[in-house]
Each structure stands twice: as C-alpha cells, then as structure tokens.
Design a protein around this motif. Structure first.
Motif, short mmCIF file in Angstrom:
data_model
loop_
_atom_site.label_atom_id
_atom_site.label_comp_id
_atom_site.label_asym_id
_atom_site.label_seq_id
_atom_site.Cartn_x
_atom_site.Cartn_y
_atom_site.Cartn_z
N GLY A 252 7.07 1.18 16.39
CA GLY A 252 6.28 0.16 15.71
C GLY A 252 5.94 0.49 14.27
O GLY A 252 5.25 -0.28 13.60
N HIS A 253 6.39 1.64 13.77
CA HIS A 253 6.11 2.04 12.39
C HIS A 253 7.42 2.39 11.69
O HIS A 253 8.09 3.35 12.08
CB HIS A 253 5.16 3.24 12.33
CG HIS A 253 3.80 2.96 12.89
ND1 HIS A 253 2.79 2.39 12.15
CD2 HIS A 253 3.30 3.18 14.13
CE1 HIS A 253 1.71 2.28 12.91
NE2 HIS A 253 1.99 2.74 14.11
N GLY A 254 7.76 1.62 10.68
CA GLY A 254 8.97 1.91 9.93
C GLY A 254 8.66 2.72 8.69
O GLY A 254 7.51 3.02 8.37
N LEU A 255 9.71 3.10 7.98
CA LEU A 255 9.55 3.80 6.71
C LEU A 255 9.04 2.81 5.66
O LEU A 255 9.57 1.71 5.53
CB LEU A 255 10.88 4.39 6.25
CG LEU A 255 11.38 5.60 7.04
CD1 LEU A 255 12.86 5.84 6.76
CD2 LEU A 255 10.57 6.83 6.69
N TYR A 256 8.03 3.20 4.94
CA TYR A 256 7.50 2.34 3.89
C TYR A 256 6.98 3.21 2.76
O TYR A 256 6.80 4.42 2.91
CB TYR A 256 6.37 1.44 4.42
CG TYR A 256 5.14 2.20 4.84
CD1 TYR A 256 4.08 2.39 3.95
CD2 TYR A 256 5.03 2.75 6.11
CE1 TYR A 256 2.95 3.10 4.33
CE2 TYR A 256 3.91 3.46 6.50
CZ TYR A 256 2.88 3.63 5.60
OH TYR A 256 1.76 4.33 5.98
N ALA A 257 6.71 2.60 1.64
CA ALA A 257 6.26 3.34 0.46
C ALA A 257 4.75 3.45 0.46
O ALA A 257 4.05 2.45 0.49
CB ALA A 257 6.74 2.65 -0.81
N GLN A 258 4.23 4.69 0.42
CA GLN A 258 2.81 4.86 0.25
C GLN A 258 2.45 4.58 -1.21
O GLN A 258 3.32 4.39 -2.05
CB GLN A 258 2.37 6.28 0.65
CG GLN A 258 2.80 7.38 -0.28
CD GLN A 258 4.19 7.89 0.02
OE1 GLN A 258 4.92 7.30 0.81
NE2 GLN A 258 4.57 8.98 -0.61
N ASP A 259 1.18 4.54 -1.52
CA ASP A 259 0.74 4.14 -2.86
C ASP A 259 1.17 5.14 -3.94
O ASP A 259 1.49 4.76 -5.05
CB ASP A 259 -0.78 3.99 -2.90
CG ASP A 259 -1.26 2.86 -1.99
OD1 ASP A 259 -0.46 1.95 -1.74
OD2 ASP A 259 -2.41 2.92 -1.55
N MET A 260 1.15 6.43 -3.60
CA MET A 260 1.44 7.47 -4.59
C MET A 260 2.65 8.28 -4.15
O MET A 260 2.65 8.85 -3.06
CB MET A 260 0.23 8.40 -4.75
CG MET A 260 -1.02 7.72 -5.28
SD MET A 260 -0.83 7.16 -6.99
CE MET A 260 -0.70 8.74 -7.82
N PRO A 261 3.71 8.37 -4.97
CA PRO A 261 4.87 9.18 -4.59
C PRO A 261 4.54 10.67 -4.64
O PRO A 261 3.61 11.10 -5.31
CB PRO A 261 5.91 8.80 -5.65
CG PRO A 261 5.11 8.36 -6.83
CD PRO A 261 3.88 7.70 -6.26
N VAL A 262 5.33 11.44 -3.91
CA VAL A 262 5.16 12.89 -3.84
C VAL A 262 6.29 13.55 -4.62
O VAL A 262 7.47 13.25 -4.39
CB VAL A 262 5.17 13.39 -2.38
CG1 VAL A 262 4.97 14.90 -2.34
CG2 VAL A 262 4.10 12.69 -1.57
N SER A 263 5.93 14.44 -5.54
CA SER A 263 6.93 15.18 -6.31
C SER A 263 7.42 16.36 -5.48
O SER A 263 6.63 17.20 -5.05
CB SER A 263 6.31 15.67 -7.62
OG SER A 263 7.21 16.52 -8.31
N VAL A 264 8.75 16.41 -5.26
CA VAL A 264 9.34 17.48 -4.44
C VAL A 264 10.56 18.03 -5.19
O VAL A 264 11.71 17.78 -4.81
CB VAL A 264 9.75 16.95 -3.05
CG1 VAL A 264 9.90 18.11 -2.06
CG2 VAL A 264 8.75 15.95 -2.50
N PRO A 265 10.35 18.81 -6.24
CA PRO A 265 11.45 19.21 -7.13
C PRO A 265 12.46 20.17 -6.53
O PRO A 265 13.56 20.31 -7.07
CB PRO A 265 10.72 19.85 -8.32
CG PRO A 265 9.41 20.31 -7.76
CD PRO A 265 9.04 19.31 -6.73
N LYS A 266 12.11 20.86 -5.42
CA LYS A 266 13.04 21.81 -4.81
C LYS A 266 13.60 21.32 -3.48
O LYS A 266 14.21 22.10 -2.74
CB LYS A 266 12.36 23.17 -4.62
CG LYS A 266 12.01 23.87 -5.93
CD LYS A 266 11.47 25.28 -5.67
CE LYS A 266 11.15 25.98 -6.98
NZ LYS A 266 10.64 27.37 -6.74
N LEU A 267 13.41 20.04 -3.19
CA LEU A 267 13.84 19.51 -1.90
C LEU A 267 15.36 19.62 -1.73
O LEU A 267 16.12 19.24 -2.62
CB LEU A 267 13.41 18.05 -1.78
CG LEU A 267 13.65 17.40 -0.41
CD1 LEU A 267 12.81 18.09 0.66
CD2 LEU A 267 13.32 15.91 -0.46
#
Length: 326
Positions: A252-267
């Motif tokens: 019942g929960h899909g992927l969606y955009a939260q209000d603030m993006p997360v910076s992940v420079p080494k992902l």
C-alpha cells in the motif's frame, strides 16, 4: 575523612566528580549529600560530574559553574535539571538517564539560542519526560542527540556507541514494539536505538530529533528503511559516507518523493526489497532523481528476487545488478 566531610573542603585540582548512591539509599540521605556550597565553592578545575541518585540543590553549586560535561541518573522520580544547561555556560555534554524526570512547571532554559549553539551532545534515556525535555532544550539543533525510553541493561551501549570508531548501519523500520530508529556500529555491535509508539508518524518532531543526528549520520555507510517510512528522510539531509541504500516495499506504499532530498555522494548501490509484489523500474528511477542527490553515475540498482519488476532502467544512468535473495 569521610565522603561527606570531604565534600565541604576546597578541591583546587579536582577535575572529575562521580557521586553515586545505590538504590537502597533513602531520599533524605541522597538529598543531603550535595549542597550549594559543595567544596566550599572552590573547585576551579572541575569540568565533569556524574551524579547517580543525587538531587541537585535548589541553588546550583558555584563550583559547578565551569562544567563542560554532566551526567545525571536516578532510579526514582526527580526534577529534570533543565535550568542547569543555562547555569553552566561552558557545558557541551548533557546526559540524563533513569526512570522518571519531569520539568518544573513553566521552566525553560535561559538564552535558548545560545544553549543550542554550544551544546554538542544531548542524551536522554527516560521512561517519561524525555519528549518535553527535548522540546525545551531545542535538541533538533544539536549535533548528537539521543533519546530513549526507560532504563535497560543496554544503557551503557547507548552512551558508549560514539567511543568506538568505525562505520555505522542505520535502520528506520516498524517492529513489534513500534517505530524503530537505530544506529549500529558495524565493528563493535554497539547501538543507539529509539523506539516510538506504533502510531507516531515517521516525520513527527521527536523522530526528527533522533534522525537528524549529524554526529552519527555522518558515519553511516549502510542505510535501510521502507516505503511507508520515507517521510522520516525529511530530517536526514545528508549521508556523506553511505555506499548502500536499501528500501523495502511496504504493502500500500509506493516510492514517492519526500519534501527534502538526501545527499549521498558516495552511494554505490540501491537495493529494493520486498517479499512479493510488483515494482515499476520507472518509479524507482524517478525516486532516485527526486530524492537522492549528488550520487555517482552510473548507479547500481538491485531488486530482491521475490519482486516482479516491470519496465526498464536507463542503461546510461543505471546498472541493473542480478536479483538478490534475502
């Protein structure tokens, strides 16, 4: 000289004071152990105190004025030492754990903005009273914030996790006990854990206090959460060392955009977990575009083998890894 007599003498070279009474001591004895004139108000080098089952006097001791680190613990109901934060202008570590501590009605820390700028670590482990205390201190602006409910055999882990170097794993999940936020040291196994009631929303202020812990999140190499809890990421703006980001698919929960993006420079890799169901590759790509910033390209994406994946990923931006099992 007994301990009570020594507490009334000047202590010109004392740097650390540990004063403890076990659970069998009565309240009057505990209260009388500490007076506002402890050490004859002469302890110029005192920088750290640990008080276990010791009540602070109504007038704080002048010899505590230069403290940099304080720890208060009690196995019975006590007044939460909120005003102590303002009393000690050099205080940067403030730790309180025990059973129940309540704010004095109408109490607030003085010079609120200054307090939150100089405090570096606030750890509160209480059965009750922790929520009001965090709000009063303004803990969302402090580098290392820890909250927990009740005394357990693991409170030493809670306090010591930062003393062990090495990468951390971070989990935001729903467990039987409720909403769980946990930082776990990969090498030592020590962890810092917060469990909220099941009905508490993932983006509630109290959860944000704990998620927005820059001292711990800056060491996170592996991060796991699920689609039903993505709003908790609004408080998690940056994971500078994270290489693996895992998301479980909640029914019942899909992927969606939260209000603030997360910076992940080494992902390096995004993993999508799920016991069963369908996942649209386009929705995954859209989530990455909107919610994860500063990521290296191409990014490896892997799906659990139990999921049915529809659509395709852009081969220039993503590398589709072989499905993985649990």
């Amino acid at each position: 000289m007994d301990i009570f007599s020594a507490l009334h003498q000047p202590a010109p070279i004392l740097r650390t004071l540990h004063l403890r009474f076990d659970r069998k001591e009565t309240h009057p004895v505990v209260s009388s152990a500490l007076s506002s004139s402890i050490f004859a108000s002469d302890a110029p080098q005192l920088r750290e105190i640990f008080l276990l089952n010791v009540e602070l006097p109504p007038q704080f001791p002048a010899s505590f004025r230069r403290l940099e680190s304080s720890m208060f613990s009690s196995f019975s109901t006590r007044r939460f030492p909120l005003e102590f934060v303002a009393f000690c202008p050099n205080l940067h570590d403030f730790v309180v754990y025990g059973k129940d501590m309540q704010l004095t009605p109408g109490s607030t820390p003085h010079n609120h903005d200054q307090n939150r700028n100089r405090l570096q670590r606030v750890l509160i482990v209480l059965k009750t009273g922790y929520h009001d205390a965090l709000d009063a201190i303004g803990a969302a602006h402090i580098q290392d914030v820890g909250v927990g409910m009740g005394m357990t055999d693991h409170h030493g882990q809670f306090l010591d996790v930062l003393r062990h170097d090495g990468p951390l794993e971070m989990f935001i999940a729903i467990r039987n006990a409720g909403l769980l936020v946990e930082y776990r040291n990969v090498k030592s196994g020590l962890y810092r854990r917060f469990v909220a009631p099941r009905d508490m929303k993932p983006d509630a202020p109290l959860v944000a206090h704990y998620v927005k812990n820059t001292t711990l999140s800056s060491r996170v190499e592996t991060f796991y959460t699920s689609t039903g809890l993505l709003s908790a990421l609004n408080a998690l703006h940056r994971l500078p060392e994270c290489t693996l980001f895992g998301i479980g698919i909640d029914p019942g929960h899909g992927l969606y955009a939260q209000d603030m993006p997360v910076s992940v420079p080494k992902l390096r890799k995004l993993e999508i977990w799920g016991d069963e169901g369908h996942v649209d590759a386009g929705a995954v790509a859209a989530f990455i575009e909107r919610c994860l910033t500063d990521i290296p390209i191409p990014l490896t994406v892997a799906f659990q083998s139990s999921l049915t994946v529809t659509g395709t990923l852009d081969g220039d931006r993503f590398i589709l890894a072989d499905p993985f099992s649990e």
